[in-house]
Scaffold this motif. Structure first.
Motif, PDB file in Angstrom:
ATOM      1  N   LYS A  47      22.411 109.528  16.277  1.00 26.14           N
ATOM      2  CA  LYS A  47      23.208 109.788  15.028  1.00 26.14           C
ATOM      3  C   LYS A  47      22.291 110.209  13.956  1.00 26.14           C
ATOM      4  O   LYS A  47      21.390 109.348  13.563  1.00 26.14           O
ATOM      5  CB  LYS A  47      24.048 108.766  14.512  1.00 26.14           C
ATOM      6  N   PRO A  71      26.509 113.684  15.453  1.00 23.52           N
ATOM      7  CA  PRO A  71      27.007 113.280  14.107  1.00 23.52           C
ATOM      8  C   PRO A  71      25.944 113.265  12.832  1.00 23.52           C
ATOM      9  O   PRO A  71      24.856 112.695  13.346  1.00 23.52           O
ATOM     10  CB  PRO A  71      27.659 111.898  14.435  1.00 23.52           C
ATOM     11  N   LYS A  76      30.636 119.698  -0.373  1.00 24.22           N
ATOM     12  CA  LYS A  76      31.666 118.865   0.010  1.00 24.22           C
ATOM     13  C   LYS A  76      32.874 119.967  -0.297  1.00 24.22           C
ATOM     14  O   LYS A  76      33.914 120.131   0.536  1.00 24.22           O
ATOM     15  CB  LYS A  76      32.127 117.772  -0.801  1.00 24.22           C
ATOM     16  N   THR A  91      32.948 117.473   7.674  1.00 21.20           N
ATOM     17  CA  THR A  91      33.981 116.080   8.168  1.00 21.20           C
ATOM     18  C   THR A  91      33.943 115.216   7.038  1.00 21.20           C
ATOM     19  O   THR A  91      33.006 114.750   6.479  1.00 21.20           O
ATOM     20  CB  THR A  91      33.580 115.683   9.464  1.00 21.20           C
ATOM     21  N   SER A  92      35.045 114.426   6.939  1.00 23.35           N
ATOM     22  CA  SER A  92      35.248 113.415   5.605  1.00 23.35           C
ATOM     23  C   SER A  92      35.211 112.033   6.473  1.00 23.35           C
ATOM     24  O   SER A  92      35.342 111.074   5.897  1.00 23.35           O
ATOM     25  CB  SER A  92      36.591 113.532   5.289  1.00 23.35           C
ATOM     26  N   ASP A  93      34.892 112.074   7.974  1.00 24.47           N
ATOM     27  CA  ASP A  93      35.018 111.002   8.562  1.00 24.47           C
ATOM     28  C   ASP A  93      33.573 110.555   9.033  1.00 24.47           C
ATOM     29  O   ASP A  93      32.990 111.359   9.876  1.00 24.47           O
ATOM     30  CB  ASP A  93      35.808 111.096  10.149  1.00 24.47           C
ATOM     31  N   PRO A  94      33.222 109.436   8.312  1.00 24.26           N
ATOM     32  CA  PRO A  94      31.643 109.083   8.926  1.00 24.26           C
ATOM     33  C   PRO A  94      31.263 108.636  10.038  1.00 24.26           C
ATOM     34  O   PRO A  94      30.357 108.631  10.584  1.00 24.26           O
ATOM     35  CB  PRO A  94      31.293 108.087   7.635  1.00 24.26           C
ATOM     36  N   LYS A  95      32.538 108.461  10.812  1.00 26.07           N
ATOM     37  CA  LYS A  95      32.541 107.769  12.232  1.00 26.07           C
ATOM     38  C   LYS A  95      32.753 109.011  13.559  1.00 26.07           C
ATOM     39  O   LYS A  95      32.913 108.969  14.423  1.00 26.07           O
ATOM     40  CB  LYS A  95      33.127 106.820  12.628  1.00 26.07           C
ATOM     41  N   ALA A  96      32.805 110.424  12.765  1.00 25.64           N
ATOM     42  CA  ALA A  96      33.055 111.373  14.008  1.00 25.64           C
ATOM     43  C   ALA A  96      32.162 111.596  14.735  1.00 25.64           C
ATOM     44  O   ALA A  96      30.964 111.020  14.823  1.00 25.64           O
ATOM     45  CB  ALA A  96      33.138 112.679  12.894  1.00 25.64           C
ATOM     46  N   TYR A 146      28.965 114.838   7.896  1.00 26.21           N
ATOM     47  CA  TYR A 146      29.407 113.924   6.511  1.00 26.21           C
ATOM     48  C   TYR A 146      28.375 113.814   5.361  1.00 26.21           C
ATOM     49  O   TYR A 146      27.205 113.412   5.764  1.00 26.21           O
ATOM     50  CB  TYR A 146      29.539 112.525   7.111  1.00 26.21           C
ATOM     51  N   SER A 148      27.229 112.691   1.570  1.00 28.06           N
ATOM     52  CA  SER A 148      27.220 111.495   0.722  1.00 28.06           C
ATOM     53  C   SER A 148      26.105 111.559  -0.193  1.00 28.06           C
ATOM     54  O   SER A 148      25.032 111.697   0.027  1.00 28.06           O
ATOM     55  CB  SER A 148      27.535 110.468   1.525  1.00 28.06           C
TER      56      SER A 148
END
Length: 425
Positions: free
Chosen positions: A5, A27, A42, A61-66, A71, A73
């Motif tokens: 990651k 990721p 974004k 992606t808006s999912d930090p765990k994708a 992602y 930020s």
């Protein structure tokens, strides 16, 4: 190690293209301290124009765990789940041309908060040989409490982004890689190789990789300085430099460099990093610094040449209207960092001219903020006593100079870009 990651620290001209590329397979957390930049990204908008909107949106992606994707930020807490940290922050010089490492040190401190055993930190920012091990690693150790090459590891893979170049993009540029141990070097190399189409070159050490990067830009700086000096000499001899270079270029091993203004965040900066480090070892780098002096003098030189041509045509200098075409540091790119066009603007204004600057690529607000200069909005609103082509944007190839020139106007083409019939020199 667990699943890779990646965190990319710094989402500018270097970091964003790299983050986008890695996000196609891994990721990735893209982190930047600028909230405005984060909000733009974004929304799928890259104001540097390095990553097309469709390519950026395809990986967001808006999912930090994708499982994969980018992602984005400005919250540093997003870094805590990462195990590979890639630093792509800018490295500049101060007003005395001394290296400014604060962004690099700040990024290292931030990463150190979230380091875990086995993590790898990879630096891409251009530095002098030794900076990674002498300046960055001690910060990582101190702030994390971990031991280098036992608890965490480091790599260096210098960036090779060319702003505005849509052919030599990050995925098809061969990358130099290195690591703090032979095993880590292989891991770093494998990571980059997994997303690059042209492969990698594994350097034997971090210092070698750092040195390789910095001499790339030093070499180019020196070569441009040589032809800039030729341009000054041939101007005194009333010889057309472009004609000379064209004739010399018929030899198979003649290098095709052209005179010009040398700005930007790499070539106009990096040689000072090597020069400063060399002087720490008691060596004064004469060629490197001579090249810098020549290139840094070109803005005022061009201004003087324009004034001489105006005098030759018996044009009144004080109060004369002068138009400069282009402000960015290179063509077809919005990047205004360290542009040397400003030197020419200030020099022309010192002669009492009324100087206007037009650039369809540069952002008016950024230019005003960084240089205190108001770009002209309308190209054909006035006629000018002198016109200087400073940046060879494609848009300028079809420009109608007859609508811009006064009767005896001077047209000075720095880039040898305009049609021959339009030029005074």
């Amino acid at each position: 190690m667990s699943t890779v990651k990646i965190a990319i620290i710094g989402l500018g001209y270097v970091g964003l293209p790299l983050a986008r590329l890695f996000a196609t397979q891994y990721p990735v957390v893209g982190y930047d301290i600028k909230k405005k930049r984060i909000n733009e990204l974004k929304n799928g908008e890259d104001t540097t124009l390095e990553v097309a909107s469709d390519l950026l949106q395809a990986v967001l992606t808006s999912d930090p765990k994708a499982a994969k994707g980018l992602y984005i930020s400005h919250d540093e807490e997003a870094l805590k789940e990462c195990n590979h940290y890639i630093v792509t922050v800018p490295t500049s010089v101060d007003k005395n041309n001394q290296p400014v490492l604060e962004p690099l040190i700040s990024a290292s401190k931030k990463i150190a908060k979230y380091l875990k055993k086995g993590d790898i930190v990879i630096y891409e920012s251009t530095v002098y040989p030794g900076a990674t091990e002498e300046d960055c690693i001690p910060v990582l150790e101190k702030e994390s409490g971990f031991t280098f090459n036992k608890d965490f590891f480091v790599g260096y893979s210098p960036e090779r982004i060319s702003p505005g170049d849509k052919v030599k993009t990050v995925e098809n540029i061969l990358k130099v890689t290195s690591g703090s141990t032979p095993e880590i070097a292989q891991k770093v190399d494998k990571l980059y190789k997994s997303v690059l189409t042209t492969g990698t070159h594994l350097a034997p050490s971090i210092k070698v990789a750092e040195a390789a990067k910095i001499i790339e830009n030093c070499q180019r700086d020196i070569n441009i300085a040589f032809v800039n000096e030729l341009a000054k000499i041939f101007s005194l001899m009333n010889i057309n430099t472009s004609d000379v270079l064209e004739a010399a270029g018929t030899k198979w091993n003649f290098l095709p460099f052209k005179p010009g203004l040398v700005g930007g965040h790499c070539i106009g900066v990096d040689p000072f990093y090597l020069a400063q480090k060399a002087q720490q070892f008691g060596y004064y780098p004469e060629i490197i610094l001579s090249g810098r002096r020549v290139n840094d003098s070109m803005g005022t030189h061009v201004a003087s040449e324009v004034i001489k041509l105006m005098i030759d045509k018996e044009l009144k200098v004080k109060g004369a209207k002068v138009l400069i075409l282009g402000f960015t540091f290179k063509e077809n790119c919005p990047d205004i960092r360290n542009t040397k066009v400003i030197d020419m603007v200030l020099a022309l204004q010192s002669f009492g001219t009324k100087t206007a600057v037009y650039d369809p690529w540069a952002k008016r607000k950024e230019v005003k903020q960084e240089y205190g200069l108001d770009l002209t909005k309308e190209l054909y609103s006035h006629k000018y006593d002198a016109i200087v082509l400073a940046v060879s944007h494609d848009e300028f190839k079809t420009i109608d100079l007859d609508k811009l020139k006064k009767k005896k106007a001077v047209v000075y083409d720095i880039k040898d870009f305009l049609d021959e019939k339009d030029k005074s020199l």
